[in-house]
Design a protein around this motif. Sequence first.
Motif, PDB file in Angstrom:
ATOM      1  N   LEU A  95      35.021  42.776  34.042  1.00  0.00           N
ATOM      2  CA  LEU A  95      36.297  42.047  33.548  1.00  0.00           C
ATOM      3  C   LEU A  95      36.522  42.739  32.096  1.00  0.00           C
ATOM      4  CD1 LEU A  95      35.687  38.208  33.980  1.00  0.00           C
ATOM      5  CD2 LEU A  95      37.489  39.673  35.197  1.00  0.00           C
ATOM      6  N   LEU A  96      35.766  43.056  31.447  1.00  0.00           N
ATOM      7  CA  LEU A  96      35.872  43.759  30.060  1.00  0.00           C
ATOM      8  C   LEU A  96      36.321  45.086  30.344  1.00  0.00           C
ATOM      9  CD1 LEU A  96      35.646  43.753  27.154  1.00  0.00           C
ATOM     10  CD2 LEU A  96      33.425  44.123  26.872  1.00  0.00           C
ATOM     11  N   SER A  97      35.666  45.750  31.217  1.00  0.00           N
ATOM     12  CA  SER A  97      35.908  47.208  31.666  1.00  0.00           C
ATOM     13  C   SER A  97      37.266  47.150  32.002  1.00  0.00           C
ATOM     14  CB  SER A  97      35.144  47.675  32.659  1.00  0.00           C
ATOM     15  OG  SER A  97      33.673  48.111  32.236  1.00  0.00           O
ATOM     16  N   ARG A  98      37.762  46.464  32.933  1.00  0.00           N
ATOM     17  CA  ARG A  98      39.248  46.203  33.222  1.00  0.00           C
ATOM     18  C   ARG A  98      40.251  46.065  32.045  1.00  0.00           C
ATOM     19  NH1 ARG A  98      39.663  44.213  39.014  1.00  0.00           N
ATOM     20  NH2 ARG A  98      37.466  44.259  39.901  1.00  0.00           N
ATOM     21  N   GLU A  99      39.815  45.278  31.367  1.00  0.00           N
ATOM     22  CA  GLU A  99      40.647  45.012  29.924  1.00  0.00           C
ATOM     23  C   GLU A  99      40.791  46.270  29.233  1.00  0.00           C
ATOM     24  OE1 GLU A  99      39.178  41.595  27.587  1.00  0.00           O
ATOM     25  OE2 GLU A  99      41.012  41.637  26.244  1.00  0.00           O
ATOM     26  N   LEU A 142      34.962  32.027  34.376  1.00  0.00           N
ATOM     27  CA  LEU A 142      34.954  31.574  36.192  1.00  0.00           C
ATOM     28  C   LEU A 142      36.549  31.760  36.476  1.00  0.00           C
ATOM     29  CD1 LEU A 142      34.322  30.110  38.486  1.00  0.00           C
ATOM     30  CD2 LEU A 142      34.463  27.854  37.234  1.00  0.00           C
ATOM     31  N   ARG A 143      37.412  31.231  35.714  1.00  0.00           N
ATOM     32  CA  ARG A 143      38.937  31.791  35.785  1.00  0.00           C
ATOM     33  C   ARG A 143      39.137  33.097  36.261  1.00  0.00           C
ATOM     34  NH1 ARG A 143      42.598  31.150  31.651  1.00  0.00           N
ATOM     35  NH2 ARG A 143      41.296  32.549  30.706  1.00  0.00           N
ATOM     36  N   ASP A 144      38.822  33.985  35.244  1.00  0.00           N
ATOM     37  CA  ASP A 144      39.103  35.280  35.510  1.00  0.00           C
ATOM     38  C   ASP A 144      38.469  36.059  36.634  1.00  0.00           C
ATOM     39  OD1 ASP A 144      40.411  34.800  33.081  1.00  0.00           O
ATOM     40  OD2 ASP A 144      39.045  35.940  31.816  1.00  0.00           O
ATOM     41  N   VAL A 145      37.210  35.476  37.191  1.00  0.00           N
ATOM     42  CA  VAL A 145      36.664  36.044  38.161  1.00  0.00           C
ATOM     43  C   VAL A 145      37.246  35.520  39.258  1.00  0.00           C
ATOM     44  CG1 VAL A 145      34.427  36.143  39.484  1.00  0.00           C
ATOM     45  CG2 VAL A 145      34.294  36.386  37.319  1.00  0.00           C
ATOM     46  N   LEU A 146      37.813  34.309  39.343  1.00  0.00           N
ATOM     47  CA  LEU A 146      38.674  33.859  40.527  1.00  0.00           C
ATOM     48  C   LEU A 146      39.882  34.301  40.792  1.00  0.00           C
ATOM     49  CD1 LEU A 146      37.566  29.953  40.195  1.00  0.00           C
ATOM     50  CD2 LEU A 146      36.973  31.516  42.060  1.00  0.00           C
TER      51      LEU A 146
END
Lengths: 105, 256
Positions: free
Chosen positions: B76-80, B238-242
Motif C-alpha cells: 500500500l505504501l509503494s502504491r502511495e 484493513l480498510r485500505d487492503v479491502l
Amino acid sequence: MADELENAPTQENELPVEPKAEDANTPINIKVVSSTGEEVFFKIKRNTKLSKLQLAYAQKIGKDVGTIRFLYDGERIQEDDTPQSLDMEENDAIDVMVEQVGGRR
Amino acid sequence: MHYNPWQRTHQFLNTFEDGSDATHADLVAEITQLLDGAIWSSDTLGFPDPSLVQELSSYASQVWLSDVHINQMLNLLSRELEDLGGSSDCNIREVFFADKLISIFKDPNRNYLTDRTSKWIRSLGDEFSTGKFHALAGVHHVNSLHWIAYAVDRVRKEIRVADSLGGSPPATLVKALQWWAFEHTGEKFVLGKLEIGKQSDSHSCGVFAVNAVAHFALPDLHPLVSQKDVALKRLQALRDVLLVHGQESVGFSFFY
C-alpha cells in the motif's frame, strides 16, 4: 525437517504433467532453496504448474503449503505459473521462506 | 470454518463503535460495508502474496501480524509513493528482500556477481548505484517473533534501523546491508537511527515497523504513530487492503 533436507541435498522428485507441445513437455531440473541454503531438486515439465511442485515440497518437509512462500526472481510464484510462463532455465532455483509472525521482542 | 473469523472481526469492530470517537466510528462503518461485500473464503486480490480474505481478520484484532500483512501494508505504501510520483526517492521492499540478502551474505560460497538467484538483488543494487532511487526501506523479522524497520539511505550514507521496543540493531542485518551498499556504490555506510514510535504492548511491532518505513519515505503524510493510535492504524490498513481487493474483484459492490 532441516535435517531431512540436509540428508537428501540432491534427491530428485519427478512430477506428473499434462502433455502439450514438445518443448513444453521437456523436463527441466529446478532446485528449491531454503533461506538456510538447503536444497531439494525437482524434475518438472515446463508446462506443469509450479503449484504441484510447491505441494510436493511442502509434503517433503512436512509443512502446510500455506505457511511456505515460494519466490522466483524475488516475486511470489502465482497459482497458474509454470516453468514455461516464468521462462525458467535448466537448474534454475526457487527461493522458499517460511511464514513469519511477530508482535514483540 | 469461515464463521469464526467473521464473527470475531465484527465483535472487535463493535467494540470500537461503542464509545469510540467519530474517526473510529466512521472507519468501522466503512470497513463493515466493505466486509459485507467481500467473500471471506476467496483470495485477497491486488497483492502479490496469495492469501484468503479471512486472513485479513487479523487486522481487526490484537493477533500478531504475519509477513503477508506486513507485505500488504508495504505494498500500500509503494502504491502511495507511486501515486505521488515519489517512487524514485525510496524503494519499498517486501520482507523477503532482507531475508534473501542475509542468506547471500552468509553463504560461504557466495558468488554474488554471477549467481542466478541473486539476479534481482543485483538489479536493485544497480538501480541504487545509478540513482534510480536514493533509499531502500523495508521491514525485517528478528528472533522469529519481532518486526523491525530498516532503511539504506544513500544521501546520509547510513544503514538506519528502528526497533519499536528499543532493541539493538541486529548485527547480521546491518552487516548484510552495509556489504550490499558497498558492493554497488563503493561507499561505506555507517549505522544510523531510524525514527519509530514507542511500543508498550505485546502485539503491535509490525504496525510500528511499517509506520517507521512510511514516516521515513513520506514524513509529512505519515507522522510517527503512538501506542494509543495503533488499533486505528490496523483498521485503516484493513480498510485500505479491502479497497484494493474490491477494486480488483469482479462483482464487488460498493455502497456509498
